[in-house]
Write an enzyme that holds these catalytic residues in place. Structure first.
Site, short mmCIF file in Angstrom:
data_model
loop_
_atom_site.label_atom_id
_atom_site.label_comp_id
_atom_site.label_asym_id
_atom_site.label_seq_id
_atom_site.Cartn_x
_atom_site.Cartn_y
_atom_site.Cartn_z
CD GLU A 55 0.35 -3.86 -6.36
OE1 GLU A 55 0.83 -4.20 -5.58
OE2 GLU A 55 -0.83 -4.24 -7.41
CD GLU B 162 4.22 -7.11 -1.73
OE1 GLU B 162 3.04 -7.45 -1.83
OE2 GLU B 162 5.02 -7.16 -1.92
#
Length: 704
Positions: free
Chosen positions: A582, A586
């Site tokens: 990943e 964010e």
């Protein structure tokens, strides 16, 4: 598939102590067993060759009980060698087992609205190697029963125990089964051990002793099978999906019966190495949840591992060592040879060095270490000064050319004193990707070029630098980034997009469920809206979307306005499972002037079931503006040797190999979501007075 609740170590120890005491107490006669007509004449125990302790334990348990003639049950017990998931040949494609099944099959056994809402019934699921091995083991049992001389056989897995009152319960159940099945010539299948699928098992024709299941039983740890029943199962093959799931489809034709309450249970004190293929789907549907990831593989008990390869197109050995839980650094071979002091410094961080250039003195010092292990691929040139014949076999090995079915694990794990993985031996990443290279610029930078790092915890795993390394994010040495290539996928998101459809799912640690109602398309793009739910499976409902296809590398960008408010995370990221990798962007709603970037890495080829880590390697970047106030363009530029994060076209962060993780190397999908962490550590506590809240995404673009 049934996922047992984890049992605490103290409870496991207490159970083991109790069973050790019980082992010396006779259990009495079980009159259902014997050599007479309509009796269970044999017991078959499925046991792995590498699990002799389990065989001893189950025979000790069986030895407590006697047949109707008064002889121990062990006298009619036969061991059947289980198919081992670590044997690549044994779990290769076979006519006995179809490895693909559907979400609808899981729902047939255990209906669950959450799973049905998240996935179509025809969503395909691939069995794990362990599930294939279990299925093939039971098929071999059925063949033995069908070709045997006994009319009825009790089939046991090797991790069972007889519950208090089991003899009487089995006797009553067996008599009732014989009475019910007189017209059919006797029972074909009787479950003595099972798990009711979430309390949803369909129980027909029930009485105090038995019921007739039409669906809803997990486990095949203890069942009585007749020769006719075994023949019927063999005619119905291939087994499609996990074998205990598939058996539910056979209940009607076999006239299956089950004890009202199981008399035999699985031991709760033994660790299982099974891997459940349905588990990722249950996690995404919010049916199973966890705050913490699984632990990585155990470390080798050796010291330094030095390996040299033949320089093939793919780096198989480096990947294999990483999958075994070693922190691996690979070299290109054209670096300056390391002196002994530099080697000692490198070994403070890394466990295994692959193709390391060493001066003779450094190599001699490494070989002199009695805990070091030397590995050579068969076609690797022997480093100057290395005399393999002077090393004991316990410290050196020449690896034969890779067996595509996994034969290389045995020799490698033997010399490293590690358990063989069930995953196939990896082909490895292309050498051109330069995976596992330590490309950190930190050592070459002055202290002023290093960013101070917040105390954000990272995963403690072999795929993140250890805390002792003192890793710090660095300022960009070269703030420019390559020009983006041609567009591969794009969408304004002002209307529904076939390339980036909405998701109906969730994931562990998320208080919100993603639903179509949480994704709205307006002139400002895709609005992901989170709100409290008066009733629902999770307290909040939100929105998410993802790309249909996966991408090997490229630039991934979108204009984003993050959602405001504590307890909320707006995410734009690349993600894959098996193995989990990943790359994140964010925004925490309570800290909107900073960007959180993160990378998760797990080793392995596509399909490798490795998903360790739940923190990753996070750091925060000051933006200089409020990300919730207006749209800004954010991008992840992902290349084989580096990841670069951009804001409004400006590079704000960059990572290379081992900075502090290897760079993800397998295809990933693009995701966007708005979620609420269960843990308050990341974003604080959610304030429901500020709901609903929305994050907006527009002009999503993927380029080469």
């Amino acid at each position: 598939m049934n996922i047992n609740n984890l049992i605490s170590p103290m409870r496991a120890l207490a159970f083991r102590a109790w069973r050790s005491l019980i082992a010396f107490i006779p259990g009495g006669r079980v009159r259902a067993f014997g050599q007479g007509t309509d009796q269970i004449g044999a017991i078959m125990v499925v046991n792995l060759d590498r699990q002799p302790r389990r065989w001893r334990r189950v025979t000790k348990e069986l030895g407590r009980f006697r047949t109707s003639e008064g002889i121990p049950l062990t006298s009619i017990t036969r061991r059947l060698a289980a198919v081992d998931a670590r044997d690549g040949r044994a779990v290769a494609a076979t006519v006995d087992v179809d490895v693909m099944y559907r979400i609808g099959d899981q729902l047939h056994v255990q209906p669950d609205a959450r799973l049905a809402e998240c996935f179509a019934e025809d969503e395909p699921v691939r069995m794990s190697r362990q599930e294939v091995a279990v299925a093939r083991s039971h098929v071999e049992v059925w063949k033995a029963v069908a070709n045997g001389t006994e009319d009825y056989v009790l089939v046991l897995e090797d991790d069972v125990w007889f519950k208090p009152g089991a003899p009487a319960a089995i006797d009553r159940g067996w008599r009732a089964a014989l009475d019910r099945c007189t017209a059919e010539g006797g029972p074909k299948l009787l479950y003595l051990s099972y798990s009711d699928a979430g309390g949803t098992a369909a129980r027909d024709d029930a009485c105090d002793v038995l019921f007739r299941p039409s669906r809803g039983l997990w486990f095949l740890s203890g069942y009585v099978l007749s020769r006719k029943g075994a023949a019927a199962l063999l005619r119905a093959m291939p087994v499609v999906g996990p074998v205990d799931l598939w058996m539910n489809y056979r209940f009607a034709e076999l006239g299956a019966l089950a004890l009202t309450s199981p008399a035999i249970a699985q031991r709760p004190d033994g660790a299982s190495d099974n891997a459940y293929s349905i588990l990722p789907y249950l996690a995404r549907a919010g049916i199973v949840d966890s705050e913490h990831g699984a632990k990585p593989p155990g470390q080798s008990r050796t010291g330094l591992v030095l390996a040299w390869t033949g320089g093939g197109e793919r780096e198989s050995l480096a990947m294999a060592l990483s999958m075994l839980g070693l922190r691996v650094r690979a070299f290109d071979g054209d670096e300056e040879p390391m002196q002994e002091p530099e080697l000692k410094e490198v070994l403070k961080t890394f466990d295994a060095l692959v193709d390391a250039p060493l001066v003779p003195a450094a190599l001699a010092a490494a070989v002199a270490n009695e805990r070091s292990v030397i590995l050579l691929e068969a076609d690797a040139p022997t480093p100057a000064g290395l005399e393999l014949d002077r090393l004991p076999p316990s410290r050196s090995v020449v690896l034969a050319p890779r067996d595509p079915l996994g034969g290389s694990w045995g020799v490698l794990c033997g010399v490293l004193d590690l358990v063989e993985p069930v995953e196939p031996f990896p082909a490895g990443a292309p050498r051109a990707f330069r995976l596992f290279r330590d490309q950190r610029p930190t050592a070459r930078l002055a202290p002023a070029a290093r960013r101070p790092r917040e105390n954000l915890a990272m995963d403690d795993s072999p795929w993140v630098l250890p805390a002792s390394s003192g890793w710090r994010p660095t300022q960009n040495v070269c703030p420019s980034v390559r020009t983006a290539g041609p567009a591969i996928a794009e969408a304004s998101m002002t209307e529904a997009s076939a390339s980036f459809p909405g998701l109906i799912e969730t994931f562990p640690g998320n208080l919100a469920s993603f639903a179509q109602e949480g994704l709205q398309h307006t002139d400002e793009g895709a609005q992901l809206v989170i709100d409290a739910m008066q009733s629902g499976l999770r307290p909040y409902r939100s929105g998410a979307f993802a790309s249909v296809r996966s991408f090997p590398h490229g630039r991934f960008e979108a204009e984003i306005r993050a959602a405001p408010g504590p307890g909320l995370i707006t995410g734009f990221f690349l993600h894959r499972d098996t193995p989990r990798q990943e790359i994140d962007i964010e925004f925490a709603g309570a800290d909107p002037r900073r960007l959180l970037v993160n990378v998760y890495f797990n080793p392995g080829d596509d399909g490798t079931a490795m998903g360790f880590g739940y923190r990753g390697s996070p750091c925060r970047i000051d933006l200089g503006f409020d990300a919730t106030a207006d749209f800004h363009r954010y991008a992840i530029d992902w290349r084989p040797d580096r990841v670069t994060w951009l804001v409004d076209g400006r590079v704000v962060h960059e990572r290379v190999g081992w900075d502090p993780t290897p760079i993800p190397h397998l295809n990933m999908r693009v995701h966007a979501n708005l979620w609420a962490p269960r843990s308050e550590e990341l974003a604080g506590r959610i304030d429901e007075r500020k709901l609903p809240a929305a994050a907006a995404f527009r002009n999503v673009l993927v380029t080469e």
